[in-house]
Enzyme design. Structure first.
Site, PDB file in Angstrom:
ATOM      1  CE  LYS A 140      27.622  -1.934 -66.628  1.00 17.51           C
ATOM      2  NZ  LYS A 140      27.210  -1.800 -68.050  1.00 17.51           N
ATOM      3  CB  THR A 176      27.833   2.000 -67.238  1.00 14.11           C
ATOM      4  OG1 THR A 176      27.646   1.215 -68.428  1.00 14.11           O
ATOM      5  CG2 THR A 176      27.122   3.332 -67.349  1.00 14.11           C
ATOM      6  NE  ARG A 214      -3.997  -4.394 -35.846  1.00 18.20           N
ATOM      7  CZ  ARG A 214      -3.914  -3.248 -36.525  1.00 18.20           C
ATOM      8  NH1 ARG A 214      -4.842  -2.901 -37.406  1.00 18.20           N
ATOM      9  NH2 ARG A 214      -2.875  -2.437 -36.325  1.00 18.20           N
ATOM     10  CD  GLN A 223      -0.442   4.702 -37.675  1.00 22.46           C
ATOM     11  OE1 GLN A 223      -0.621   3.558 -37.229  1.00 22.46           O
ATOM     12  NE2 GLN A 223      -1.266   5.243 -38.558  1.00 22.46           N
ATOM     13  CG  HIS A 229      -4.885  -5.177 -44.050  1.00 21.45           C
ATOM     14  ND1 HIS A 229      -4.679  -4.518 -42.846  1.00 21.45           N
ATOM     15  CD2 HIS A 229      -4.755  -4.228 -45.017  1.00 21.45           C
ATOM     16  CE1 HIS A 229      -4.458  -3.240 -43.089  1.00 21.45           C
ATOM     17  NE2 HIS A 229      -4.486  -3.035 -44.392  1.00 21.45           N
TER      18      HIS A 229
HETATM   19  O1  LIG Z   1      -2.134   0.128 -37.204  1.00 23.82           O
HETATM   20  C1  LIG Z   1      -2.956   0.620 -37.988  1.00 23.82           C
HETATM   21  N1  LIG Z   1      -2.828   1.921 -38.346  1.00 23.82           N
HETATM   22  C2  LIG Z   1      -3.692   2.537 -39.198  1.00 23.82           C
HETATM   23  O2  LIG Z   1      -3.534   3.724 -39.490  1.00 23.82           O
HETATM   24  C3  LIG Z   1      -4.771   1.747 -39.713  1.00 23.82           C
HETATM   25  N2  LIG Z   1      -5.812   2.007 -40.556  1.00 23.82           N
HETATM   26  N3  LIG Z   1      -6.507   0.884 -40.691  1.00 23.82           N
HETATM   27  N4  LIG Z   1      -5.950  -0.098 -39.943  1.00 23.82           N
HETATM   28  C4  LIG Z   1      -4.874   0.402 -39.327  1.00 23.82           C
HETATM   29  N5  LIG Z   1      -3.968  -0.145 -38.471  1.00 23.82           N
END
Ligand SMILES: O=c1[nH]c(=O)c2nn[nH]c2[nH]1
Length: 295
Positions: free
Chosen positions: A10, A57, A176, A228, A256
């Site tokens: 469920k 269920t 940014r 990353q 973005h």
């Molecule tokens: O932080 C980011 N990692 C990416 O791999 C990436 N690609 N475009 N903008 C990005 N900004």
């Protein structure tokens, strides 16, 4: 043809539980959405329409409520482990149970500087989640997570030095906006039994609080060179803070915000360092994932 794998149960079982403290009159609420799926010698119900192996269920749904009544529902790691273990322990032909608990936020109102005894508000779509698998003879796997925590920083994020070739139009940027929706999961070392989950109960809330604090602090304070790198540091910090966790993973959309060139109108400067008005994008979005373990 033959069944390769199967599980059923469920989903979307909504559970609310209140704790009423008689002495203080303070009431505490928990609201969660539960999914419980069973695995085992259930192939005949698929292949031969033999329902004798089916725990309905509807019965699974009833069990979710009964176990919530009979046991604590916090921390969610404990409740999910109790529920998953119940199915494996009760039905000899069920060899694994998968339980997901999503806990919704009811944050206590603070009125005139005082916490209100029985009034709450939903402060965001963020949820605290647990996914548990109890497998006969193999203990209990517990994965805890935070999801839906939407964050934004208006500066302190950069992205440059990436591959530039005939496919590239993205300009390099040193300042940014960064916005993402946190999806962070930490996998606990395998628990050999429900008893060992109970012994770890004091660790679950602390780990959740640490993961949430580390995530927001690093998000805010790092001058991020990329999603990353910042998510990797979040993983490192959580692994350091919670010794009983085996791996940490993040899945972060890059939501973005684009500059809008308004120079067509009287030469308005709204690009680069002059940008103040942006177009938030619903999609496409970057999606950055990683899983980090102890080396
Ligand atoms: O932080 C980011 N990692 C990416 O791999 C990436 N690609 N475009 N903008 C990005 N900004």
């Amino acid at each position: 043809a033959a069944i390769v794998e199967a599980r059923y149960g469920k989903d979307n079982v909504r559970v609310y539980k209140v704790h009423r403290d008689e002495k203080s009159g303070v009431q505490t609420v928990t609201e969660m959405t539960v999914c419980a799926l069973l695995e085992g010698d259930i192939e005949p119900s698929y292949t031969d329409a033999d329902n004798s192996v089916v725990v309905a269920t509807d019965s699974i749904k009833n069990t979710i409520y009964i176990k919530a009544k009979e046991n604590p529902v916090t921390p969610p790691e404990l409740y999910a482990s109790i529920l998953a273990s119940h199915f494996v322990d009760t039905y000899k032909h069920i060899h694994a149970a998968h339980v997901k608990v999503i806990v919704h936020r009811w944050t206590r109102m603070t009125l005139d500087g005082k916490p209100h005894p029985h009034s709450f508000f939903r402060d965001g779509n963020e949820t605290r989640n647990v996914e548990v698998t109890a497998r006969e003879g193999k203990g209990i796997e517990v994965r805890s997570s935070i999801s839906g925590l939407l964050v934004l920083k208006s500066t302190g994020s950069q992205f440059h030095g990436f591959v530039r070739d005939e496919y590239t139009t993205l300009p390099e940027v040193w300042d940014r906006i960064l916005s993402t929706e946190i999806d962070s999961t930490w996998k606990w070392n395998n628990f050999e039994s429900l008893r060992s989950v109970r012994a770890s109960v004091p660790k679950f809330d602390k780990a959740w609080a640490a993961a949430r604090e580390i995530t927001m602090k690093l998000f805010a304070e790092e001058n991020s060179p990329s999603v990353q790198n910042t998510m990797y540091k979040m993983c490192e910090h959580i692994l350091k803070a919670v010794p009983d966790v085996d791996t940490v993973e993040y899945s972060l959309p890059n939501k973005h915000y684009f500059e809008i060139d308004l120079s067509f109108h009287k030469g308005i400067k709204n690009t680069g360092a002059d940008t103040t008005v942006y177009a938030p994008q619903s999609g496409p979005n970057g999606l950055i994932k990683c899983t980090v373990g102890r080396k």
